[in-house]
Design a protein around this motif. Structure first.
Motif: not given
Length: 175
Positions: A86-90, A33-41
């Motif tokens: 966390d909310g920073r992940y999109a 599983a890979a998690t991506f930040a909202a600023d670089d989804a």
């Protein structure tokens, strides 16, 4: 409040396959599983969870790991606690990769592979990898935050011809 939906909260991704025939090298599939930040989804993953790791905050973890498909029922199981992420992940993209030792092994050479994604008792997706038989890896689920901040599920199995290390870098790329 825009509705009664609470979005996706806690998900279980499960994978199973039959062991290799006697005398053949073991078949080893892995959930990642890979998690991506909202600023670089759609860029580089913020972090990747696999058989040898877990998320920094403990929200994504592997419950069961198999190196040969000899488990009872589901051989590999990963839990994703989306409501605690966390909310920073999109985005979170889940995939399956076939370990390539020795030689080249696509899904066509794996005996009876199957995957299931469920939330509680609700099955969100099931598949047998029949649409990606020539692939050596596949994405099997995508979770994304909507405008209200709730997690939504995007089903789909998409094949890749990547080795495990490369697959973990590209599984979240725009298709």
């Amino acid at each position: 409040m825009t509705g009664f939906s609470k979005g996706i909260r806690k998900v279980e991704v499960a994978l199973k396959w039959d062991p290799s025939p006697a005398g053949q090298p073991p078949t080893d599939l892995d959930i990642v599983a890979a998690t991506f930040a909202a600023d670089d989804a759609y860029g580089a993953p913020a972090y990747v969870v696999h058989f040898d790791s877990r998320s920094p905050d403990g929200t994504i973890f592997l419950n069961r790991d198999s190196t040969d498909g000899r488990g009872f029922g589901w051989d590999e199981v990963m839990t994703l606690e989306m409501d605690r992420l966390d909310g920073r992940y999109a985005r979170v993209v889940v995939g399956v990769v076939i370990q390539q030792r020795p030689g080249h092994k696509p899904f066509a050479d794996v005996l009876n592979p199957a995957m299931r994604v469920r939330e509680g008792y609700t099955v969100l997706a099931e598949d047998d990898f029949g649409s990606v038989l020539g692939a050596t890896a596949a994405t099997i689920a995508e979770f994304a935050r909507d405008d209200a901040g709730e997690w939504t599920f995007r089903p789909g199995v998409h094949g890749f011809q990547e080795d495990p290390a490369t697959f973990m870098r590209v599984l979240g790329s725009r298709r």
